[in-house]
Design a protein around this motif. Structure first.
Motif, PDB file in Angstrom:
ATOM      1  N   VAL A  55       0.827  -1.194   0.000  1.00  0.00           N
ATOM      2  CA  VAL A  55       0.000   0.000   0.000  1.00  0.00           C
ATOM      3  C   VAL A  55       0.869   1.254   0.000  1.00  0.00           C
ATOM      4  O   VAL A  55       0.588   2.223  -0.692  1.00  0.00           O
ATOM      5  N   ASP A  56       1.947   1.213   0.809  1.00  0.00           N
ATOM      6  CA  ASP A  56       2.805   2.397   0.959  1.00  0.00           C
ATOM      7  C   ASP A  56       4.213   1.945   1.277  1.00  0.00           C
ATOM      8  O   ASP A  56       4.423   1.257   2.279  1.00  0.00           O
ATOM      9  N   ASP A  57       5.145   2.262   0.426  1.00  0.00           N
ATOM     10  CA  ASP A  57       6.566   1.988   0.716  1.00  0.00           C
ATOM     11  C   ASP A  57       7.392   3.229   0.428  1.00  0.00           C
ATOM     12  O   ASP A  57       8.580   3.136   0.089  1.00  0.00           O
ATOM     13  N   SER A  58       6.765   4.390   0.562  1.00  0.00           N
ATOM     14  CA  SER A  58       7.420   5.638   0.189  1.00  0.00           C
ATOM     15  C   SER A  58       8.633   5.967   1.058  1.00  0.00           C
ATOM     16  O   SER A  58       9.527   6.700   0.633  1.00  0.00           O
ATOM     17  N   GLN A  59       8.708   5.448   2.285  1.00  0.00           N
ATOM     18  CA  GLN A  59       9.834   5.747   3.163  1.00  0.00           C
ATOM     19  C   GLN A  59      10.775   4.555   3.324  1.00  0.00           C
ATOM     20  O   GLN A  59      11.640   4.577   4.202  1.00  0.00           O
ATOM     21  N   LEU A  60      10.636   3.574   2.472  1.00  0.00           N
ATOM     22  CA  LEU A  60      11.529   2.414   2.509  1.00  0.00           C
ATOM     23  C   LEU A  60      12.762   2.692   1.649  1.00  0.00           C
ATOM     24  O   LEU A  60      12.625   2.976   0.454  1.00  0.00           O
ATOM     25  N   PRO A  61      13.969   2.647   2.234  1.00  0.00           N
ATOM     26  CA  PRO A  61      15.191   2.857   1.420  1.00  0.00           C
ATOM     27  C   PRO A  61      15.405   1.660   0.498  1.00  0.00           C
ATOM     28  O   PRO A  61      16.063   0.681   0.860  1.00  0.00           O
ATOM     29  N   LYS A  62      14.877   1.750  -0.684  1.00  0.00           N
ATOM     30  CA  LYS A  62      14.765   0.565  -1.546  1.00  0.00           C
ATOM     31  C   LYS A  62      16.117   0.090  -2.091  1.00  0.00           C
ATOM     32  O   LYS A  62      16.199  -1.020  -2.627  1.00  0.00           O
ATOM     33  N   ASP A  63      17.157   0.903  -1.942  1.00  0.00           N
ATOM     34  CA  ASP A  63      18.459   0.441  -2.407  1.00  0.00           C
ATOM     35  C   ASP A  63      19.039  -0.626  -1.489  1.00  0.00           C
ATOM     36  O   ASP A  63      19.913  -1.400  -1.877  1.00  0.00           O
ATOM     37  N   ARG A  64      18.524  -0.684  -0.248  1.00  0.00           N
ATOM     38  CA  ARG A  64      19.084  -1.653   0.694  1.00  0.00           C
ATOM     39  C   ARG A  64      18.029  -2.441   1.452  1.00  0.00           C
ATOM     40  O   ARG A  64      18.322  -3.501   1.997  1.00  0.00           O
TER      41      ARG A  64
END
Lengths: 118, 113
Positions: A55-64
């Motif tokens: 639903v929301d992953d806007s604050q997930l540091p997706k590089d790690r």
């Protein structure tokens, strides 16, 4: 009813290593959340799942950071490679409903997984 | 950008007296507010909540007051008990935001004998 289960409770790793946390929500709870709580701060949402969709992953540091919730039940959160600033408590929470129903979203939290990165 | 603020990191109160914990928010879209209590080595546990259509909600010794015009809410605990010693987090959500919770930084309450 059984609460939100998390493991491991404690983990110490060196920077650049990887780590994974597991969460089993309350049975029947459709929505699952991963929060990061750094010492002295309030919990910060990393990712929210509704069943097995994000639903929301806007604050997930997706590089790690990555997270998955296969089959819409339990979930894993992975960090690879870890940095010193990832030292925190990782809290998993679940709720019956999410989305647009105001007031219905009381989250039940697990005890958390404390990560120390050296 | 801290949208939910708890400006008092700690509060000390005598047993039997009233504890008042304060919280301010900046996002006018928030329409639901919660208080969580956290003991060491445990996850936060839900305490009490209030919808923006109300200005007061009471549950036993716990009362939450909401002042929308001031974007301020407070938690009153009366009478305070030693078992109330914990970190209290204020949290807020809004319907259009998927009901995700935005937390304050917490207030450590110590109730002394």
């Amino acid at each position: 009813e059984a609460g939100v289960a998390q493991s491991p409770r404690y983990k110490i790793i060196e920077k650049r290593q990887s780590v994974a946390f597991w969460c089993n929500p309350i049975s029947g709870h459709a929505t699952l959340y991963w929060y990061q709580q750094i010492l002295g701060q309030g919990p910060k949402l990393l990712i929210q799942f509704q069943n097995n969709g994000v639903v929301d992953d806007s604050q997930l540091p997706k590089d790690r950071f990555s997270a998955e919730r296969l089959k819409g039940v339990d979930s894993t959160l992975k960090i690879q490679p870890a940095k010193l600033e990832d030292s925190a408590v990782y809290l998993c929470a679940s709720s019956l409903v999410g989305g647009r129903l105001a007031g219905a979203n009381v989250l039940t939290f697990g005890a958390g997984s404390r990560l120390t990165v050296l | 950008d801290q949208q939910v603020k708890q400006n008092s990191p700690s509060l000390s109160v005598q047993e039997g007296r009233i504890s008042i914990l304060n919280c301010d928010y900046t996002n006018s879209m928030f329409d639901y507010f919660l208080w969580y209590k956290k003991y060491p080595a445990e996850g936060p546990t839900f305490l009490i909540s209030i919808s923006s259509i109300k200005d007061k909600n009471e549950d036993g010794r716990f009362t939450v007051f909401l002042n929308k015009s001031a974007k301020h809410l407070s938690l009153h605990i009366v009478p305070s008990q030693p078992g109330d010693s914990a970190v209290y987090f204020c949290a807020a959500s809004h319907t259009g935001g998927g009901n995700k919770l935005t937390f304050g930084t917490g207030t450590q309450l110590k109730v002394e004998l």
